[in-house]
Design a protein around this motif. Structure first.
Motif, PDB file in Angstrom:
ATOM      1  N   ARG A  45       0.860  -1.182   0.000  1.00 57.29           N
ATOM      2  CA  ARG A  45       0.000   0.000   0.000  1.00 57.29           C
ATOM      3  C   ARG A  45       0.895   1.230   0.000  1.00 57.29           C
ATOM      4  N   GLY A  46       0.525   2.214  -0.795  1.00 56.39           N
ATOM      5  CA  GLY A  46       1.288   3.448  -0.859  1.00 56.39           C
ATOM      6  C   GLY A  46       2.198   3.500  -2.065  1.00 56.39           C
ATOM      7  N   GLU A  47       3.010   4.556  -2.096  1.00 56.33           N
ATOM      8  CA  GLU A  47       3.878   4.791  -3.243  1.00 56.33           C
ATOM      9  C   GLU A  47       5.283   4.248  -3.053  1.00 56.33           C
ATOM     10  N   SER A  48       5.536   3.557  -1.974  1.00 53.49           N
ATOM     11  CA  SER A  48       6.850   2.973  -1.743  1.00 53.49           C
ATOM     12  C   SER A  48       6.682   1.651  -1.010  1.00 53.49           C
ATOM     13  N   GLN A  49       7.772   0.907  -0.928  1.00 52.05           N
ATOM     14  CA  GLN A  49       7.749  -0.347  -0.178  1.00 52.05           C
ATOM     15  C   GLN A  49       7.506  -0.003   1.282  1.00 52.05           C
ATOM     16  N   SER A  50       6.381  -0.418   1.819  1.00 48.99           N
ATOM     17  CA  SER A  50       6.024  -0.074   3.190  1.00 48.99           C
ATOM     18  C   SER A  50       5.920  -1.334   4.033  1.00 48.99           C
ATOM     19  N   GLY A  51       5.642  -1.133   5.294  1.00 44.92           N
ATOM     20  CA  GLY A  51       5.448  -2.263   6.193  1.00 44.92           C
ATOM     21  C   GLY A  51       4.178  -3.027   5.888  1.00 44.92           C
ATOM     22  N   ASP A  52       3.254  -2.397   5.159  1.00 43.03           N
ATOM     23  CA  ASP A  52       1.985  -3.029   4.829  1.00 43.03           C
ATOM     24  C   ASP A  52       2.072  -3.635   3.432  1.00 43.03           C
ATOM     25  N   SER A  53       2.769  -4.765   3.326  1.00 40.11           N
ATOM     26  CA  SER A  53       2.920  -5.410   2.026  1.00 40.11           C
ATOM     27  C   SER A  53       2.757  -6.916   2.173  1.00 40.11           C
ATOM     28  N   CYS A  94     -12.893   0.815 -13.002  1.00 44.85           N
ATOM     29  CA  CYS A  94     -12.259   1.104 -11.718  1.00 44.85           C
ATOM     30  C   CYS A  94     -12.721   2.454 -11.182  1.00 44.85           C
ATOM     31  N   PRO A  95     -12.884   2.559  -9.863  1.00 47.49           N
ATOM     32  CA  PRO A  95     -13.282   3.842  -9.272  1.00 47.49           C
ATOM     33  C   PRO A  95     -12.136   4.852  -9.378  1.00 47.49           C
ATOM     34  N   MET A  96     -12.492   6.106  -9.377  1.00 50.64           N
ATOM     35  CA  MET A  96     -11.490   7.169  -9.422  1.00 50.64           C
ATOM     36  C   MET A  96     -11.126   7.586  -8.001  1.00 50.64           C
ATOM     37  N   ILE A  97     -10.679   6.622  -7.236  1.00 44.73           N
ATOM     38  CA  ILE A  97     -10.278   6.838  -5.848  1.00 44.73           C
ATOM     39  C   ILE A  97      -8.770   6.645  -5.781  1.00 44.73           C
ATOM     40  N   TYR A  98      -8.095   7.619  -5.185  1.00 43.37           N
ATOM     41  CA  TYR A  98      -6.645   7.512  -5.068  1.00 43.37           C
ATOM     42  C   TYR A  98      -6.296   6.781  -3.780  1.00 43.37           C
ATOM     43  N   ALA A  99      -5.884   5.550  -3.929  1.00 45.72           N
ATOM     44  CA  ALA A  99      -5.424   4.699  -2.832  1.00 45.72           C
ATOM     45  C   ALA A  99      -4.264   3.892  -3.397  1.00 45.72           C
ATOM     46  N   PRO A 100      -3.102   4.519  -3.558  1.00 50.87           N
ATOM     47  CA  PRO A 100      -2.013   3.916  -4.329  1.00 50.87           C
ATOM     48  C   PRO A 100      -1.518   2.582  -3.786  1.00 50.87           C
ATOM     49  N   VAL A 101      -1.119   1.734  -4.728  1.00 54.50           N
ATOM     50  CA  VAL A 101      -0.467   0.459  -4.435  1.00 54.50           C
ATOM     51  C   VAL A 101       0.764   0.365  -5.333  1.00 54.50           C
ATOM     52  N   THR A 102       1.817  -0.215  -4.789  1.00 52.85           N
ATOM     53  CA  THR A 102       3.051  -0.380  -5.543  1.00 52.85           C
ATOM     54  C   THR A 102       3.299  -1.868  -5.755  1.00 52.85           C
ATOM     55  N   ALA A 103       3.456  -2.248  -7.014  1.00 52.79           N
ATOM     56  CA  ALA A 103       3.736  -3.630  -7.388  1.00 52.79           C
ATOM     57  C   ALA A 103       5.207  -3.740  -7.774  1.00 52.79           C
ATOM     58  N   GLU A 118       6.075  -0.549 -10.295  1.00 51.82           N
ATOM     59  CA  GLU A 118       5.134   0.477 -10.745  1.00 51.82           C
ATOM     60  C   GLU A 118       4.131   0.759  -9.640  1.00 51.82           C
ATOM     61  N   THR A 119       3.786   2.038  -9.502  1.00 54.10           N
ATOM     62  CA  THR A 119       2.761   2.445  -8.549  1.00 54.10           C
ATOM     63  C   THR A 119       1.494   2.759  -9.338  1.00 54.10           C
ATOM     64  N   PHE A 120       0.404   2.162  -8.910  1.00 52.34           N
ATOM     65  CA  PHE A 120      -0.899   2.356  -9.550  1.00 52.34           C
ATOM     66  C   PHE A 120      -1.777   3.197  -8.628  1.00 52.34           C
ATOM     67  N   SER A 121      -2.751   3.887  -9.185  1.00 54.61           N
ATOM     68  CA  SER A 121      -3.593   4.770  -8.377  1.00 54.61           C
ATOM     69  C   SER A 121      -4.470   4.002  -7.384  1.00 54.61           C
TER      70      SER A 121
END
Length: 138
Positions: A45-53, A94-103, A118-121
């Motif tokens: 979750r988010g725009e970088s590698q976070s603890g929530d992955s 897809c909804p136009m909600i910004y809740a980024p995820v990084t793959a 890549e980070t997706f919206s």
């Protein structure tokens, strides 16, 4: 689960994949892919590698690692292992909600190294763009 234990688990998964790959002689897989195709995949979750992955090791000979491994391997085979070339879904709404995820992916395909990030919206955008590749089991 702490950050350290996730990193330890990720490292252990990579070591396990390497051990599986080194366990016997390499043989050509059906369909023209080499027997050493594997990717370590993470979604954060988010725009970088976070603890929530969460992550998984995808092996493609035979497909294993998570429930949609066979589909993911087929998509990757069609794209020559290039995740950016996976055919996107044309019917996704897809909804136009910004809740980024990084793959992220690292590994090898047909003997060449693979690195993808890549980070997706949002997760719907990621699923529409990458299909089953990052459809990891939670």
């Amino acid at each position: 689960m702490t950050q350290l234990s996730k990193a330890t688990a990720a490292g252990a998964a990579l070591l396990a994949a390497a051990a599986l790959l080194a366990g016997g002689p390499a043989q050509a897989a059906p369909g023209g892919t080499s027997g050493g195709d594997y990717l370590y995949l993470t979604v954060s979750r988010g725009e970088s590698q976070s603890g929530d992955s969460h992550g998984a090791v995808l092996l493609c000979d035979p497909p294993q690692g998570y429930s949609r491994a066979a589909e993911a391997c087929a998509e990757l085979a069609a794209a020559g292992g290039d995740i950016a070339r996976v055919t996107p879904a044309t019917d996704a709404l897809c909804p136009m909600i910004y809740a980024p995820v990084t793959a992220q992916a690292s590994g090898q395909w047909n003997g060449r190294p693979i690195e993808y990030r890549e980070t997706f919206s949002n997760s719907c955008q990621m699923a529409a763009r990458t299909g089953p590749v990052f459809a990891l089991d939670d």
